[in-house]
Design an enzyme around this catalytic site. Structure first.
Site, PDB file in Angstrom:
ATOM      1  N   PRO A  10      -0.445   9.036   4.340  1.00  0.00           N
ATOM      2  CA  PRO A  10      -0.527   9.626   3.086  1.00  0.00           C
ATOM      3  C   PRO A  10      -1.426   9.415   2.132  1.00  0.00           C
ATOM      4  O   PRO A  10      -0.845   8.200   2.083  1.00  0.00           O
ATOM      5  CB  PRO A  10       0.938  10.369   3.560  1.00  0.00           C
ATOM      6  N   ASN A  11      -1.606  10.046   1.140  1.00  0.00           N
ATOM      7  CA  ASN A  11      -2.301   9.601   0.002  1.00  0.00           C
ATOM      8  C   ASN A  11      -2.823   8.855  -0.472  1.00  0.00           C
ATOM      9  O   ASN A  11      -3.494   8.448  -1.169  1.00  0.00           O
ATOM     10  CB  ASN A  11      -0.991   9.485  -0.603  1.00  0.00           C
ATOM     11  N   ARG A  18      -5.063   6.571  -7.431  1.00  0.00           N
ATOM     12  CA  ARG A  18      -3.991   6.613  -7.134  1.00  0.00           C
ATOM     13  C   ARG A  18      -3.282   5.471  -8.335  1.00  0.00           C
ATOM     14  O   ARG A  18      -3.721   4.023  -7.194  1.00  0.00           O
ATOM     15  CB  ARG A  18      -3.726   6.695  -6.101  1.00  0.00           C
ATOM     16  N   TYR A  23      -3.288  -0.303  -6.517  1.00  0.00           N
ATOM     17  CA  TYR A  23      -3.688  -0.150  -5.267  1.00  0.00           C
ATOM     18  C   TYR A  23      -5.012  -0.779  -5.450  1.00  0.00           C
ATOM     19  O   TYR A  23      -6.351   0.151  -4.425  1.00  0.00           O
ATOM     20  CB  TYR A  23      -3.717   1.455  -4.660  1.00  0.00           C
ATOM     21  N   ASN A  75      -2.151   1.869   8.725  1.00  0.00           N
ATOM     22  CA  ASN A  75      -1.755   1.934   7.133  1.00  0.00           C
ATOM     23  C   ASN A  75      -1.090   2.742   7.342  1.00  0.00           C
ATOM     24  O   ASN A  75      -1.334   3.788   6.940  1.00  0.00           O
ATOM     25  CB  ASN A  75      -2.433   1.710   5.465  1.00  0.00           C
ATOM     26  N   ALA A  78       3.408   5.648   3.259  1.00  0.00           N
ATOM     27  CA  ALA A  78       5.030   5.571   2.676  1.00  0.00           C
ATOM     28  C   ALA A  78       5.516   6.098   3.930  1.00  0.00           C
ATOM     29  O   ALA A  78       6.936   5.924   4.147  1.00  0.00           O
ATOM     30  CB  ALA A  78       4.810   7.264   2.167  1.00  0.00           C
ATOM     31  N   HIS A  81       7.759   3.153   5.350  1.00  0.00           N
ATOM     32  CA  HIS A  81       9.132   3.213   5.900  1.00  0.00           C
ATOM     33  C   HIS A  81      10.032   4.107   5.967  1.00  0.00           C
ATOM     34  O   HIS A  81      11.408   4.551   5.954  1.00  0.00           O
ATOM     35  CB  HIS A  81       9.668   3.369   4.480  1.00  0.00           C
ATOM     36  N   GLU A  99      -0.357  -3.881  11.124  1.00  0.00           N
ATOM     37  CA  GLU A  99      -0.123  -2.951  10.627  1.00  0.00           C
ATOM     38  C   GLU A  99      -0.635  -3.807   8.943  1.00  0.00           C
ATOM     39  O   GLU A  99      -0.499  -5.040   9.129  1.00  0.00           O
ATOM     40  CB  GLU A  99       1.415  -3.264  10.335  1.00  0.00           C
ATOM     41  N   HIS A 101      -1.259  -3.187   4.629  1.00  0.00           N
ATOM     42  CA  HIS A 101      -0.812  -2.444   3.365  1.00  0.00           C
ATOM     43  C   HIS A 101      -2.234  -3.380   2.046  1.00  0.00           C
ATOM     44  O   HIS A 101      -1.913  -4.394   2.456  1.00  0.00           O
ATOM     45  CB  HIS A 101       0.381  -2.786   2.603  1.00  0.00           C
ATOM     46  N   LEU A 102      -2.253  -2.739   1.139  1.00  0.00           N
ATOM     47  CA  LEU A 102      -2.837  -2.710   0.192  1.00  0.00           C
ATOM     48  C   LEU A 102      -2.072  -3.390  -1.034  1.00  0.00           C
ATOM     49  O   LEU A 102      -2.516  -4.883  -1.293  1.00  0.00           O
ATOM     50  CB  LEU A 102      -3.329  -1.264  -1.041  1.00  0.00           C
ATOM     51  N   ARG A 108       8.028  -4.986  -3.984  1.00  0.00           N
ATOM     52  CA  ARG A 108       7.747  -4.064  -4.990  1.00  0.00           C
ATOM     53  C   ARG A 108       9.923  -3.100  -4.686  1.00  0.00           C
ATOM     54  O   ARG A 108      10.796  -3.684  -4.974  1.00  0.00           O
ATOM     55  CB  ARG A 108       6.872  -2.954  -4.393  1.00  0.00           C
TER      56      ARG A 108
END
Ligand code: DQA
Length: 153
Positions: A10-11, A18, A23, A75, A78, A81, A99, A101-102, A108
């Site tokens: 998502p997103n 964004r 990102y 990826n 959200a 998590h 897996e 992630h950018l 974070r």
């Protein structure tokens, strides 16, 4: 020809505009085009799917198992998590996956440090921006080559 599925959660359709501090400015369309070209150079058949809906991602993983997909690069965004359902889909099919992630999810907010996927993944790549996809494709290609050597195919 080995089949690799790149799955974005998502997103990630909003990449480019964004939260660019996390990102970057590259759009998903541009990342997908680069993945398509690199996959072609490495002799892989690359399919790419993005969805904002958990059930669509789960169903895409099920379909990948039916289609004989050899490797998944995911990826989960959200859902990294939160999603036991997507984790269970990957576990159920047994398709090896990486897996990505950018952003560096360990640098974070605290809630991003836990992933429902990392312990099942062949590997994880996080924090290098769009290069994570390229590194994952190269990793998948090497892993698939090594597997065919072992199987003698
Ligand atoms: C992300 C990191 C996640 O925590 C976040 O929810 C995303 C993107 C990344 O690529 O850095 O949507 O997976």
């Amino acid at each position: 020809m080995s089949r690799v599925l790149i799955l974005n959660g998502p997103n990630l359709d909003l990449l480019g505009s964004r939260e660019t501090e996390h990102y970057g400015h590259e759009t998903l369309a541009s990342i997908e085009e680069r993945c398509r070209i690199l996959g072609g150079e490495l002799g892989l058949e690359v399919e790419q799917v993005q969805s904002n809906a958990e059930h669509e991602l789960v169903e895409t993983v099920h379909r990948a198992a039916r289609d004989g997909t050899d490797f998944i690069i995911i990826n989960p965004a959200a859902f990294t998590h939160t999603s036991v359902a997507l984790r269970d889909a990957l576990a159920a099919t047994g398709i090896p996956f990486v897996e990505v992630h950018l952003s560096n999810i360990h640098g974070r907010e605290a809630f991003r440090r836990h992933s429902y996927f990392s312990d099942l993944a062949r590997g994880t790549i996080s924090g290098l921006g769009p290069a994570v996809y390229e590194l994952a494709i190269r990793g998948a290609s090497g892993w698939l080559d090594a597997r065919s050597d072992t199987r003698g195919t």
